[in-house]
Design a protein around this motif. Sequence first.
Motif, short mmCIF file in Angstrom:
data_model
loop_
_atom_site.label_atom_id
_atom_site.label_comp_id
_atom_site.label_asym_id
_atom_site.label_seq_id
_atom_site.Cartn_x
_atom_site.Cartn_y
_atom_site.Cartn_z
N PRO A 258 0.81 -1.23 0.00
CA PRO A 258 0.00 0.00 0.00
C PRO A 258 0.84 1.27 0.00
N ILE A 259 1.95 1.29 0.78
CA ILE A 259 2.72 2.50 1.02
C ILE A 259 4.20 2.22 0.75
N ALA A 260 4.82 3.06 -0.10
CA ALA A 260 6.24 2.88 -0.38
C ALA A 260 6.97 4.21 -0.52
N SER A 261 6.30 5.32 -0.22
CA SER A 261 6.93 6.63 -0.35
C SER A 261 6.30 7.59 0.65
N ALA A 262 6.89 8.75 0.79
CA ALA A 262 6.35 9.78 1.69
C ALA A 262 6.89 11.13 1.28
N LEU A 263 6.19 12.16 1.71
CA LEU A 263 6.66 13.52 1.53
C LEU A 263 6.69 14.19 2.89
N LEU A 275 1.42 10.62 3.37
CA LEU A 275 1.61 9.20 3.08
C LEU A 275 0.57 8.76 2.06
N PRO A 276 1.01 8.25 0.90
CA PRO A 276 0.06 7.77 -0.10
C PRO A 276 -0.30 6.31 0.13
N MET A 277 -1.48 5.93 -0.28
CA MET A 277 -1.88 4.52 -0.28
C MET A 277 -2.40 4.18 -1.67
N SER A 278 -1.75 3.23 -2.30
CA SER A 278 -2.16 2.85 -3.65
C SER A 278 -3.35 1.90 -3.67
N HIS A 279 -3.70 1.36 -2.50
CA HIS A 279 -4.98 0.67 -2.32
C HIS A 279 -5.33 0.74 -0.85
N ILE A 280 -6.58 0.46 -0.50
CA ILE A 280 -6.98 0.54 0.91
C ILE A 280 -7.65 -0.75 1.36
N GLY A 281 -7.17 -1.88 0.84
CA GLY A 281 -7.61 -3.16 1.35
C GLY A 281 -8.35 -4.01 0.35
N PRO A 282 -8.63 -5.27 0.74
CA PRO A 282 -9.19 -6.24 -0.19
C PRO A 282 -10.70 -6.26 -0.30
N ALA A 283 -11.40 -5.48 0.51
CA ALA A 283 -12.87 -5.53 0.48
C ALA A 283 -13.40 -5.10 -0.88
N ARG A 284 -14.50 -5.70 -1.29
CA ARG A 284 -15.07 -5.40 -2.60
C ARG A 284 -15.42 -3.93 -2.75
N GLU A 285 -15.92 -3.33 -1.66
CA GLU A 285 -16.35 -1.93 -1.74
C GLU A 285 -15.18 -0.96 -1.83
N THR A 286 -13.95 -1.42 -1.56
CA THR A 286 -12.79 -0.53 -1.65
C THR A 286 -11.99 -0.75 -2.92
N ALA A 287 -12.46 -1.62 -3.80
CA ALA A 287 -11.75 -1.87 -5.06
C ALA A 287 -11.63 -0.58 -5.86
N GLY A 288 -10.45 -0.32 -6.37
CA GLY A 288 -10.22 0.86 -7.17
C GLY A 288 -10.02 2.13 -6.38
N LEU A 289 -9.92 2.02 -5.05
CA LEU A 289 -9.72 3.20 -4.21
C LEU A 289 -8.28 3.26 -3.70
N GLY A 290 -7.78 4.47 -3.58
CA GLY A 290 -6.52 4.73 -2.91
C GLY A 290 -6.75 5.80 -1.86
#
Length: 442
Positions: A258-263, A275-290
Amino acid sequence: MSESWIVVGAGSAGCVVANRLSAQPGRRVTLVDCGPALLPGGVPAGVAGSSFFAALQEPGRMFPDLLATRATGIPATVYQRGRGIGGSSAVNAMVALPGSESLYRGWGWSDCAEAWSRVQIPAELAATSELGAVDQALLCDDRAEPLKLTRQNGKRVTSAEAYLWPVLDRPNLTVRSEAPVARICIDARRATGVVLDDGSELEADHVVVCAGAIHSPVILLRSGVDTPGIGSGLQDHPSVVFTLRLREEAHHASDGLPIASALHASVGSDVLQLLPMSHIGPARETAGLGAMMAALMTPTSRAGSVGISRSGTPVVNFALLDNAHDMQGLVSATRLALDLLRSTAFDQIVERIYIDDRGTTIEALTGESSIEAWVRTHCGDYVHATSTCAMGTVVDDDFAVAGYQNLYVCDASVFPSIPDANTHLPTTMLAERFGLRHLRDV
């Protein structure tokens, strides 16, 4: 003549303390933890994987009933502390930041360099192929940088793996999981052991409480320890989060990193972190979200507290925005995030940006008053609780609890104030300081 030690809590500090104490053959060390084991060949898939969202979903790996109030007017919600052998090192985002050397020097900690040299937690950058679209967009800003993570060869390394696994064959070290401590046994203000929840008693010459900034003061208070300051001064890094609806080509695998960089940026004396998150978990409702998190890393409020209910359970109130300085600092972090999220790099990967769970979009933040109102009602934490048994107040320079004999505390609760970094590595260094101060022949 041998002496016996009990270490309560097997997280970022407890694993280190148990290792360093048991290095002396004349010491018999028992490490107890309330949660599940973490043994070679038995690491759960979520803990072994790249996503802390999956790690938190592993059975027994967090406290589902631990509630905390973040700020005035915000309802209490679950505080996602790690549980079990390895503690939060088994479920955190693996961010490996040491914190400010000048802060440690200001506390009079002259042995930090030696302590850091003993830290056994590895750290490495993520592979370029692991970076999600949100990381890549953040790194378009010259102030951002890739983060070192507590991994080796692309795999999480917990405190248990780094400090316990190499010494599990020591005959003077016993590790007990699923053994929650009810209270410490005190006789004439001297610690003599612990009582477990099942009523059994473990005797010892010394007790070191390493249960974290929430549960260490809880255990002390349940035990009747009356040292002033226990549970006071609770801090965390106040934060806000923007949820990003990513364009289809920017979607990231839900089991990926999810996280590999910071500013990091400075505004006056304050340190801000994105802190960026390129995804926010495996739940179906969070698919495609960061997501993008914005935090104040240098809060000054000390109004937070940990207490106990009549039944002895934690009562936690962070009071994160209790003073104007912290409020303004988090507003500055929010503005920094807003500017970045409106850049070309993010416009190319983000369809829409939400500021709550009702679908309100970033366009609602039209000016200073709307930003401040949103921050006040949506402030969260970083799960970096500290300073509830502060050194210089509750414990002395040798981690001994004031007014008691053979009773110590060593974990993030003893930081005089919160470090300006994610707390796992600073806590590991802190525990190495304990080891140095108690390194002697028996």
